[in-house]
Design a protein around this motif. Structure first.
Motif, PDB file in Angstrom:
ATOM      1  N   LEU A 136     -16.372 -57.434 -63.079  1.00  0.00           N
ATOM      2  CA  LEU A 136     -15.166 -56.946 -63.765  1.00  0.00           C
ATOM      3  C   LEU A 136     -15.450 -55.645 -64.504  1.00  0.00           C
ATOM      4  O   LEU A 136     -14.670 -54.688 -64.429  1.00  0.00           O
ATOM      5  N   MET A 166     -16.164 -52.700 -62.057  1.00  0.00           N
ATOM      6  CA  MET A 166     -14.932 -52.283 -61.395  1.00  0.00           C
ATOM      7  C   MET A 166     -14.013 -51.520 -62.353  1.00  0.00           C
ATOM      8  O   MET A 166     -13.444 -50.483 -61.987  1.00  0.00           O
ATOM      9  N   SER A 167     -13.881 -52.020 -63.593  1.00  0.00           N
ATOM     10  CA  SER A 167     -13.042 -51.303 -64.561  1.00  0.00           C
ATOM     11  C   SER A 167     -13.605 -49.918 -64.824  1.00  0.00           C
ATOM     12  O   SER A 167     -12.860 -48.935 -64.896  1.00  0.00           O
ATOM     13  N   ILE A 200     -15.461 -48.052 -62.880  1.00  0.00           N
ATOM     14  CA  ILE A 200     -15.216 -47.183 -61.722  1.00  0.00           C
ATOM     15  C   ILE A 200     -13.764 -46.719 -61.718  1.00  0.00           C
ATOM     16  O   ILE A 200     -13.471 -45.538 -61.524  1.00  0.00           O
ATOM     17  N   TYR A 201     -12.860 -47.656 -61.975  1.00  0.00           N
ATOM     18  CA  TYR A 201     -11.450 -47.271 -61.960  1.00  0.00           C
ATOM     19  C   TYR A 201     -11.180 -46.179 -62.989  1.00  0.00           C
ATOM     20  O   TYR A 201     -10.574 -45.154 -62.685  1.00  0.00           O
ATOM     21  N   LEU A 202     -11.669 -46.403 -64.207  1.00  0.00           N
ATOM     22  CA  LEU A 202     -11.356 -45.464 -65.285  1.00  0.00           C
ATOM     23  C   LEU A 202     -11.979 -44.095 -65.054  1.00  0.00           C
ATOM     24  O   LEU A 202     -11.390 -43.066 -65.393  1.00  0.00           O
ATOM     25  N   TYR A 220     -10.801 -43.127 -60.566  1.00  0.00           N
ATOM     26  CA  TYR A 220      -9.452 -43.259 -60.008  1.00  0.00           C
ATOM     27  C   TYR A 220      -8.344 -42.906 -61.001  1.00  0.00           C
ATOM     28  O   TYR A 220      -7.365 -42.287 -60.632  1.00  0.00           O
ATOM     29  N   PHE A 222      -1.018 -44.132 -70.175  1.00  0.00           N
ATOM     30  CA  PHE A 222      -1.422 -45.483 -69.847  1.00  0.00           C
ATOM     31  C   PHE A 222      -2.950 -45.630 -69.885  1.00  0.00           C
ATOM     32  O   PHE A 222      -3.490 -46.576 -70.460  1.00  0.00           O
ATOM     33  N   ILE A 278      -5.567 -47.865 -72.251  1.00  0.00           N
ATOM     34  CA  ILE A 278      -6.688 -48.716 -71.823  1.00  0.00           C
ATOM     35  C   ILE A 278      -7.945 -48.317 -72.593  1.00  0.00           C
ATOM     36  O   ILE A 278      -8.710 -49.153 -73.071  1.00  0.00           O
ATOM     37  N   GLU A 279      -8.136 -47.007 -72.747  1.00  0.00           N
ATOM     38  CA  GLU A 279      -9.321 -46.486 -73.425  1.00  0.00           C
ATOM     39  C   GLU A 279      -9.378 -46.945 -74.894  1.00  0.00           C
ATOM     40  O   GLU A 279     -10.391 -47.464 -75.355  1.00  0.00           O
ATOM     41  N   ILE A 321     -18.387 -51.989 -69.470  1.00  0.00           N
ATOM     42  CA  ILE A 321     -17.471 -50.918 -69.064  1.00  0.00           C
ATOM     43  C   ILE A 321     -17.978 -49.571 -69.594  1.00  0.00           C
ATOM     44  O   ILE A 321     -18.069 -48.586 -68.849  1.00  0.00           O
ATOM     45  N   ARG A 341     -12.322 -41.734 -50.887  1.00  0.00           N
ATOM     46  CA  ARG A 341     -12.721 -41.919 -52.276  1.00  0.00           C
ATOM     47  C   ARG A 341     -13.658 -43.113 -52.437  1.00  0.00           C
ATOM     48  O   ARG A 341     -14.676 -43.042 -53.099  1.00  0.00           O
ATOM     49  N   TRP A 342     -13.264 -44.215 -51.778  1.00  0.00           N
ATOM     50  CA  TRP A 342     -14.078 -45.429 -51.918  1.00  0.00           C
ATOM     51  C   TRP A 342     -15.451 -45.250 -51.266  1.00  0.00           C
ATOM     52  O   TRP A 342     -16.462 -45.706 -51.783  1.00  0.00           O
TER      53      TRP A 342
END
Lengths: 306, 311
Positions: free
Chosen positions: B96, B99-100, B102-104, B107, B113, B117-118, B166, B191-192
């Motif tokens: 988790l 992945m978070s 990497i997303y932040l 992506y 928004f 999250i930050e 994270i 990207r991935w």
């Protein structure tokens, strides 16, 4: 004909590739949303369970009553009793952690040789990594007996010993954030100061510290939040007896110690005594939230300036 | 007259320099004293535990269950409990958190928004651990009916260390230069693919450091698992995950009640009997040794990492 099917094949491949990419992005996003869900979960649980409590105990009594006897037949619910313990132990902790943390940070950032820093920082990190329950044990069985030799008549459970150990525990935390802030101050400012004939000490306290001030303030505020939320040290060493006092040589329960005490017992789910821990937890959460947001805002400020 | 004046100025300057040097020495001494105090605390803690606890550190101490008799009590259930809880925590928090992260970093668009999250992650890092315990009590124990089980404790601690993982992931991803990504894109990678083949492998040591630090924090956390109602006296181990009969794998251990090292220490500390105090310090010694080894590993990893930076 063959080129046509080739193009169609390529397009299909591209579409499936894009679908896969989108799917991965969504998966990653949902992982990031867990953090938001956690906050929402905390807020929801604390508010909904506290609501049950506040239906029976008026919020005004909760804030102004000067007794905390939730398990007696003549029940009183004055959170200020628990807050006094939290405030006193946190004040002692910060009276130690702020000066010591600041001096350490200034020393490590401005004076220490790289060699000293290379040794000191891991040691501080190891100190920061020690579980709080072990610090609680240390406060109860090492620091308190030591204090009892200096202050005769000091009870075995007291806010002083717990506060002192809590202070030492927070030192690495404050010093590492402060040091980061001071190292972010550009060397140019220091050189300017030296060029005007200032000594290293003058440069450190009159140029670097003011320039890093928002970072230092963030470190202090996050330290306060740490002290207020600290649980095991006070639960082990400060006693569990609710006591409206600001005297560090007395035994008193903090908000956190009270929650631990109730949770350790076997109160049935749904009883008023059980609901009190959520009300106490809500008070704790709101106080630390305030400090955390202020700290975050200040930290962001120094990061943006340089 | 001018000659006399200049000597007076000179002596003034000399005095200034002397006092400046004196103050500086004074401050360095203060700094060293503060450092020494921190180190001494660490040593006092360690030596105190060693004196009280080392006689209890026998093989039986690790292989006995808790007991009413202090000299027969051991930490078997506690260390097995801690180990199983950590397995759940790592299995949840690592994927988790990574992945978070990497997303932040790779992506997320820059907008309100993601700002939210930050801020949210930063705040979560500062929420007192006891509040996570209350969340788990209300959510996992009472709403989902999971009880005070290994799974509940593992999930709770996973949420607790999620911000650590994270932040570590983001920081090590941020250290990778953009040119690496551009090179991958130029060769037609998606990207991935870029993340999977380049960003993730290069940031692995940094992520690993963060994971170890997070787990070492989780291993010593007491308050949340006290709140969810960890049992203090337990005389059996959770069921084995491997069985001789099909289907060979069992997840019964996840729903088993448990105790953990910090709980055991807390329990022994709150007894008035001095013999239990010795047990508490022996168990504390084991716990501190675990966290010191984990933190040491993380520090060493980071040190190596800094030396091996290629770009």
């Amino acid at each position: 004909m063959s080129t046509h099917s080739q193009i169609a094949g390529r397009l299909a491949h591209r579409r499936s590739r894009q679908r896969k990419e989108k799917l991965i992005e969504l998966t990653l996003l949902s992982a990031a949303l867990v953090a938001i869900a956690t906050t929402l979960g905390i807020v929801f649980i604390l508010f909904s369970e506290s609501l049950v409590f506040f239906r029976q105990v008026p919020i005004w009594d909760f804030l102004t009553d000067t007794q905390w006897t939730p398990l007696f037949s003549d029940a009183h619910f004055g959170i200020s009793v628990l807050l006094s313990g939290t405030l006193t132990s946190s004040a002692i902790a910060l009276a130690i952690a702020i000066p010591m943390g600041t001096v350490l940070a200034v020393y490590l950032s401005e004076f220490a040789s790289p060699r000293t820093r290379e040794i000191a920082k891991p040691v501080l990190e190891l100190l920061a990594g020690i579980p709080t329950i072990v610090f609680g044990y240390f406060a109860l069985f090492f620091v308190t007996p030591l204090l009892q030799k200096i202050i005769p008549g000091l009870p075995g459970f007291n806010l002083l010993g717990a506060g002192i150990v809590m202070g030492v525990m927070i030192v690495p935390y404050i010093s590492s954030i402060s040091e980061d802030a001071m190292r972010a101050v550009p060397v140019l400012l220091r050189e300017g100061s030296y060029a005007l004939g200032a000594t290293r000490l003058q440069t450190a306290f009159k140029v670097v510290v003011p320039a890093a001030f928002s970072g230092l303030a963030a470190a202090y505020i996050l330290g306060i939040s740490r002290a207020v939320g600290e649980t095991m040290i006070v639960a082990v060493a400060a006693g569990m007896q609710p006591n409206l006092t600001f005297n560090p040589t007395e035994s008193a329960a903090t908000v956190t110690a009270y929650i631990v005490q109730v949770a350790k017992g076997d109160l049935p789910h749904g009883s008023l005594g059980y609901q009190t821990i959520f009300a106490a937890g809500l008070a704790l959460f709101l106080i630390t939230l305030l400090f955390n947001l202020a700290g975050y805002w200040l930290r962001r400020r120094y990061r943006e300036t340089y | 007259m001018p000659k006399q004046r200049s000597t007076r100025d000179l002596s003034l300057i000399r005095r200034l320099i002397r006092s400046g040097k004196r103050n500086e020495t004074l401050f360095i001494a203060t700094g060293l004293a503060a450092l020494a105090l921190a180190v001494l605390t660490f040593l006092a803690l360690f030596i105190d535990m060693l004196i009280d606890g080392s006689p209890r550190l026998t093989a039986e101490f690790f292989s006995n269950y808790a007991s009413r008799k202090a000299e027969k009590a051991g930490i078997l259930a506690a260390w097995v409990g801690t180990f199983t809880v950590m397995l759940v925590t790592a299995a949840v928090a690592v994927p988790l958190g990574v992945m978070s992260g990497i997303y932040l970093e790779e992506y997320a668009p820059k907008n309100r928004f993601t700002d939210l999250i930050e801020i949210n992650i930063n705040n979560l890092a500062g929420v007192p651990s006891i509040v996570y315990g209350l969340l788990a009590l209300g959510m996992f124990v009472h709403t989902f009916g999971m009880g005070a089980s290994v799974a509940t404790a593992g999930l709770t601690l996973a949420l607790l260390i999620l911000p650590v993982v994270i932040v570590a992931t983001r920081e090590s991803i941020r250290a990778i230069p953009g040119s690496i990504r551009e090179a991958a894109y130029a060769l037609g990678a998606t990207r991935w693919q870029t993340v999977q083949h380049h960003v993730l492998p290069y940031s692995m040591p940094g992520i690993l450091t963060g994971v170890i630090i997070g787990l070492s924090r989780a291993i010593g956390e007491t308050a949340p698992i006290v709140i969810i109602g960890a049992v203090t006296f337990i005389a059996f181990l959770p069921g084995s995950p491997v069985q001789s009969a099909p289907p060979f794998i069992s997840f019964d251990w996840l729903s088993a009640p448990f105790t953990a090292m910090p709980i055991q220490i807390f329990n022994w500390t709150s007894r008035p009997d001095a013999a239990f105090q010795a047990n508490a310090s022996a168990a504390a010694l084991v716990l501190v040794a675990m966290t010191v080894v984990m933190n040491g590993l993380a520090i060493w990893l980071r040190y190596r990492l800094r030396r091996n930076i290629k770009w």
